[in-house]
Design a protein around this motif. Sequence first.
Motif, PDB file in Angstrom:
ATOM      1  N   SER A 260      -7.561 -11.579   9.680  1.00 28.36           N
ATOM      2  CA  SER A 260      -8.261 -10.465   9.288  1.00 28.36           C
ATOM      3  C   SER A 260      -9.286 -11.228   8.088  1.00 28.36           C
ATOM      4  CB  SER A 260      -7.459  -9.417   8.522  1.00 28.36           C
ATOM      5  OG  SER A 260      -7.216  -8.322   9.633  1.00 28.36           O
ATOM      6  N   GLY A 261      -9.151 -12.114   7.548  1.00 27.25           N
ATOM      7  CA  GLY A 261      -9.738 -12.288   6.310  1.00 27.25           C
ATOM      8  C   GLY A 261      -8.874 -11.833   5.289  1.00 27.25           C
ATOM      9  N   GLU A 262      -9.343 -11.911   3.989  1.00 27.07           N
ATOM     10  CA  GLU A 262      -8.720 -11.370   2.828  1.00 27.07           C
ATOM     11  C   GLU A 262      -8.909  -9.830   3.061  1.00 27.07           C
ATOM     12  OE1 GLU A 262      -6.332 -10.994   0.716  1.00 27.07           O
ATOM     13  OE2 GLU A 262      -6.594 -13.065   0.393  1.00 27.07           O
ATOM     14  N   PHE A 263      -7.711  -9.349   2.476  1.00 24.43           N
ATOM     15  CA  PHE A 263      -7.696  -7.604   2.371  1.00 24.43           C
ATOM     16  C   PHE A 263      -7.116  -7.346   1.185  1.00 24.43           C
ATOM     17  CE2 PHE A 263      -4.646  -9.635   5.259  1.00 24.43           C
ATOM     18  CZ  PHE A 263      -3.386  -9.282   4.431  1.00 24.43           C
ATOM     19  N   GLN A 264      -7.341  -5.855   0.758  1.00 24.43           N
ATOM     20  CA  GLN A 264      -6.770  -5.386  -0.399  1.00 24.43           C
ATOM     21  C   GLN A 264      -5.083  -5.068  -0.305  1.00 24.43           C
ATOM     22  OE1 GLN A 264      -7.806  -1.541  -1.563  1.00 24.43           O
ATOM     23  NE2 GLN A 264      -7.918  -2.221  -3.817  1.00 24.43           N
ATOM     24  N   ARG A 265      -4.083  -5.653  -1.111  1.00 25.93           N
ATOM     25  CA  ARG A 265      -2.923  -5.475  -1.263  1.00 25.93           C
ATOM     26  C   ARG A 265      -2.479  -4.228  -2.191  1.00 25.93           C
ATOM     27  NH1 ARG A 265      -1.250 -11.695  -0.315  1.00 25.93           N
ATOM     28  NH2 ARG A 265      -3.216 -12.261   0.834  1.00 25.93           N
ATOM     29  N   VAL A 266      -1.985  -3.180  -1.919  1.00 26.04           N
ATOM     30  CA  VAL A 266      -1.402  -2.104  -2.618  1.00 26.04           C
ATOM     31  C   VAL A 266      -0.040  -2.053  -2.618  1.00 26.04           C
ATOM     32  CG1 VAL A 266      -1.436   0.288  -3.237  1.00 26.04           C
ATOM     33  CG2 VAL A 266      -3.579  -0.822  -2.582  1.00 26.04           C
ATOM     34  N   ALA A 267       0.860  -2.594  -3.487  1.00 33.05           N
ATOM     35  CA  ALA A 267       2.145  -2.527  -3.435  1.00 33.05           C
ATOM     36  C   ALA A 267       2.620  -1.205  -4.214  1.00 33.05           C
ATOM     37  CB  ALA A 267       2.790  -3.993  -4.084  1.00 33.05           C
TER      38      ALA A 267
END
Length: 216
Positions: free
Chosen positions: A194-201
Amino acid sequence: MDHRESALDRFHPLIGRWFLERMGAPTEIQSRVWPEIAAGRHVLATAPTGSGKTLAAFLWAVHQLATGAWSAGQTRVLYVSPLKALNNDIRRNLLAPLAELHAAFAKAGTPFPEIRVLTRSGDTPAEERRRMARRPPEILITTPESLNILLCSRAGRATLTGLATVILDEIHAVLGTKRGTYLMTAVERLVRLSGEFQRVALSATVKPLAKAAEFV
């Protein structure tokens, strides 16, 4: 206006109004997390159970889909939890707000896209998996193990090429474990697709915070 209510200013007015009428003022974690998520930063949100972390993670994604900032028709949001039993609850807890928002937008004469939410696990019937491959949901809910299985098939990989955000729940449960390794390698493979994406943990309790944030 309370600073927590002002945290809703960045959302579509109909979403902000729905939230205030349905949920009341945002919780502390919601008001702190939304500016970071809206700015596209990676986020680690820790707060007690029942503080609204999950909705905090999902609401900006719903806004992006509702406003057309993210096009529908492909999987934009991937939610991964190590607790398979939790995933069906998450789906149910998303479908109700989405239905209410759809009604609110329709009443205002404002278009609202179809936002489908599906779960994928070892229990998912084969026919449902094929339908999912033909028409990926905008929001996909799965586990670390099922995500790795998805990444091993051509059809599975094809559904994960347009991700905008990945939500990693119960992060404390996988840190330092084999499942954490599965998750870490899966996320890295997703970046290649996907390419870089936002990560929300998300985590109710996690220590040390710095190590958990580095993992994310």
